[in-house]
Design an enzyme around this catalytic site. Structure first.
Site, PDB file in Angstrom:
ATOM      1  N   TYR A   1       0.859  -1.184   0.000  1.00 34.31           N
ATOM      2  CA  TYR A   1       0.000   0.000   0.000  1.00 34.31           C
ATOM      3  C   TYR A   1       0.893   1.231   0.000  1.00 34.31           C
ATOM      4  O   TYR A   1       1.851   1.318   0.767  1.00 34.31           O
ATOM      5  CB  TYR A   1      -0.901   0.019   1.239  1.00 34.31           C
ATOM      6  CG  TYR A   1      -1.793   1.237   1.324  1.00 34.31           C
ATOM      7  CD1 TYR A   1      -2.838   1.429   0.421  1.00 34.31           C
ATOM      8  CD2 TYR A   1      -1.592   2.203   2.303  1.00 34.31           C
ATOM      9  CE1 TYR A   1      -3.660   2.548   0.496  1.00 34.31           C
ATOM     10  CE2 TYR A   1      -2.413   3.326   2.393  1.00 34.31           C
ATOM     11  CZ  TYR A   1      -3.442   3.495   1.486  1.00 34.31           C
ATOM     12  OH  TYR A   1      -4.256   4.598   1.562  1.00 34.31           O
TER      13      TYR A   1
ATOM     14  N   ASP B   1       9.341   2.591   0.065  1.00 37.69           N
ATOM     15  CA  ASP B   1       8.284   3.260   0.806  1.00 37.69           C
ATOM     16  C   ASP B   1       8.414   2.855   2.265  1.00 37.69           C
ATOM     17  O   ASP B   1       8.012   1.767   2.672  1.00 37.69           O
ATOM     18  CB  ASP B   1       6.908   2.881   0.251  1.00 37.69           C
ATOM     19  CG  ASP B   1       5.783   3.621   0.969  1.00 37.69           C
ATOM     20  OD1 ASP B   1       6.064   4.308   1.977  1.00 37.69           O
ATOM     21  OD2 ASP B   1       4.627   3.506   0.525  1.00 37.69           O
TER      22      ASP B   1
ATOM     23  N   LYS C   1       4.251   8.670   9.158  1.00 39.07           N
ATOM     24  CA  LYS C   1       4.006   8.063  10.476  1.00 39.07           C
ATOM     25  C   LYS C   1       5.008   8.495  11.574  1.00 39.07           C
ATOM     26  O   LYS C   1       4.835   9.561  12.132  1.00 39.07           O
ATOM     27  CB  LYS C   1       3.874   6.557  10.312  1.00 39.07           C
ATOM     28  CG  LYS C   1       2.688   6.263   9.365  1.00 39.07           C
ATOM     29  CD  LYS C   1       2.233   4.846   9.255  1.00 39.07           C
ATOM     30  CE  LYS C   1       0.949   4.774   8.451  1.00 39.07           C
ATOM     31  NZ  LYS C   1       0.983   4.087   7.187  1.00 39.07           N
TER      32      LYS C   1
HETATM   33  C1  LIG Z   1       0.344   4.512   5.826  1.00 45.53           C
HETATM   34  C2  LIG Z   1       1.107   4.279   4.575  1.00 45.53           C
HETATM   35  C3  LIG Z   1       1.012   5.144   3.471  1.00 45.53           C
HETATM   36  C4  LIG Z   1       0.024   6.263   3.401  1.00 45.53           C
HETATM   37  O1  LIG Z   1       0.256   7.221   4.373  1.00 45.53           O
HETATM   38  P1  LIG Z   1      -0.947   8.210   4.783  1.00 45.53           P
HETATM   39  O2  LIG Z   1      -0.323   9.131   5.771  1.00 45.53           O
HETATM   40  O3  LIG Z   1      -2.016   7.334   5.334  1.00 45.53           O
HETATM   41  O4  LIG Z   1      -1.385   8.892   3.545  1.00 45.53           O
HETATM   42  C5  LIG Z   1       1.857   4.935   2.399  1.00 45.53           C
HETATM   43  N1  LIG Z   1       2.731   3.915   2.392  1.00 45.53           N
HETATM   44  C6  LIG Z   1       2.833   3.045   3.417  1.00 45.53           C
HETATM   45  C7  LIG Z   1       3.845   1.961   3.358  1.00 45.53           C
HETATM   46  C8  LIG Z   1       2.010   3.191   4.533  1.00 45.53           C
HETATM   47  O5  LIG Z   1       2.104   2.303   5.534  1.00 45.53           O
END
Ligand SMILES: *Cc1c(COP(=O)(O)O)cnc(C)c1O
Length: 426
Positions: A143, A237, A265
């Site tokens: 994701y 990511d 995060k």
């Molecule tokens: C949470 C997440 C996102 C998206 O981040 P948001 O702050 O929710 O837009 C993208 N990549 C990874 C790996 C994530 O865990």
């Protein structure tokens, strides 16, 4: 009793679609009513009926010290008193950038945004701008936020063009997204032989959005090799794994190094922050230095920067925390596995630093299709019963769990005992 939450949910649904501002919070994967939170204190969440839960979600990762950490709270309050936003540079942005950049050999500069979605979307634009190519390679089950070109699912067959996974995303916008199976080297090779227009490969090197599924070393090495041969950029990511898997994220514990890293995060410690980072050569393409456009009214927000700085400084001052967190995460999942086995239930468990995962299935899943074969009904029952016992786990088998420093071994022992009661009923 969650009477107040049940009422609050009904009221919320009148004015907010599905009653929530992010779909996973609606508990669709497990059933039941999401509990509404009044406050958090360290390891614990308190809902509006004043039930207390040990929180293994921690806002989906950002809160590595638990809720309402005093140092972060103070930094936020002191900064907020000076004004919430200026739309002009502050010293705090340079300070947080330095905190991040000094941790990684492979990055020199970082640009702040307000969410992980934005970070990834911008990183991909940068990769396309730098390479002059259009296609991106994404792995099924990873994701990367909800931007158009990343909301794709596999059509029929693998290594195919992605088809939109949501109405509202034109197929024209996803036709440049090539999908491959996670941990499948053959599949990836086919992708690179099919397209000569690949700008970048984006991967969660430790996937946490299909449960916890780490990429194999060989797989990552092969991605690096194929990128180098074709001139494509490799994006890690690390929105979830950054400052979670280790002080240097996944990048720090893996042999393969990316060209661009995205963060989110933990670097905001609960405030809305994202970032993307790369070498000075690549970042030179970004506006205002270069032609690749990217902007944000609230980007680098001072209050959010202050939270991030306080959090990263505290992590760096206490590097042993990662060892403690990974031991606790391991202690938790080993406890769960032991009790599941006693109850005759197959449970697969794994950890990476403070991230943990468990699957109700017979063998360790290595990709999205295998995760899909897990027993989701059993997971849903487990989730519902553990919530009643006072343990707040992510409400989907497709999500990882997060350990924070405020959770104690007593909390974990209590959790494993509760899990034993729950397993015997499943
Ligand atoms: C949470 C997440 C996102 C998206 O981040 P948001 O702050 O929710 O837009 C993208 N990549 C990874 C790996 C994530 O865990």
């Amino acid at each position: 009793m969650i009477t107040n939450s049940i009422n609050a949910y009904e009221e919320a649904k009148q004015v907010i679609p599905g009653g929530v501002d992010s779909p996973v919070r609606a508990f669709k994967g497990v059933g039941g009513t999401p509990v509404f939170i009044d406050r958090g204190e360290g390891a614990y969440l308190f809902d509006i009926d004043d039930n207390k839960y040990v929180d293994f979600v921690q806002s989906w990762g950002p809160l590595i010290f638990g809720h309402a950490d005093k140092d972060i709270e103070n930094a936020v309050i002191q900064t907020a008193k000076k004004g919430l936003s200026f739309g002009a540079p502050t010293l705090l942005e340079t300070e947080l950038a330095n905190e991040i950049v000094e941790m990684f050999d492979c990055i020199d500069k970082v640009r702040f945004v307000s969410s992980g979605t934005e970070a990834v979307m911008s990183a991909i634009r940068l990769a396309r701008g730098v390479t002059g190519k259009n296609d991106i390679v994404k792995f099924i089950g990873c994701y990367h936020g909800h931007s158009d070109s990343l909301l794709v699912s596999a059509g029929s067959g693998l290594a195919t063009f992605g088809t939109p996974s949501s109405p509202g995303v034109p197929a024209d916008l996803t036709k440049h997204t090539l999908l491959c199976e996670y941990n499948n080297i053959e599949n990836l090779r086919r992708c690179f032989s099919d397209s000569k227009d690949i700008s970048c490969v984006i991967i969660e090197p430790i996937a946490g959005n299909m449960g916890l599924v780490p990429a194999s070393k060989e797989f990552l090495a092969e991605i690096r090799k194929l990128c180098d041969e074709s001139g494509a950029l490799l994006i890690f990511d690390e929105v979830m794994s950054g400052f979670r898997a280790s002080l240097k994220g996944a990048t720090g514990i893996l042999d393969t190094k990316p060209d661009i890293i995205t963060f989110g995060k933990v670097i905001g410690a609960g405030m809305p922050v994202g970032a993307f980072a790369s070498s000075k050569e690549i970042m030179a393409h970004l506006s205002p230095d270069g032609a690749v456009y990217q902007a944000g009214t609230l980007s680098g927000n001072p209050v959010a920067m202050a939270a991030g700085i306080a959090s990263l400084k505290k992590l760096k001052a206490n590097p042993e925390i990662y060892n403690d967190l990974s031991k606790k995460a391991r202690y938790l999942v080993d406890g769960l596995k032991t009790e599941a086995t006693k109850a005759g239930i197959s449970l697969q468990v794994d950890t990476r630093g403070s991230m943990f995962g468990f699957f109700f299935c017979d063998s360790v899943p290595t990709n999205f299709a295998e995760v899909g074969k897990c027993d989701f009904g059993r997971f849903a029952s487990f989730h519902q019963e553990m919530l009643k016992e006072g343990y707040y786990f992510a409400c989907s088998q497709y999500e990882a769990g997060f350990m924070c420093s405020a959770i104690t071994y007593d909390d974990i022992d209590g959790c494993v005992e509760a899990a034993a009661r729950v397993f015997s009923k499943l």
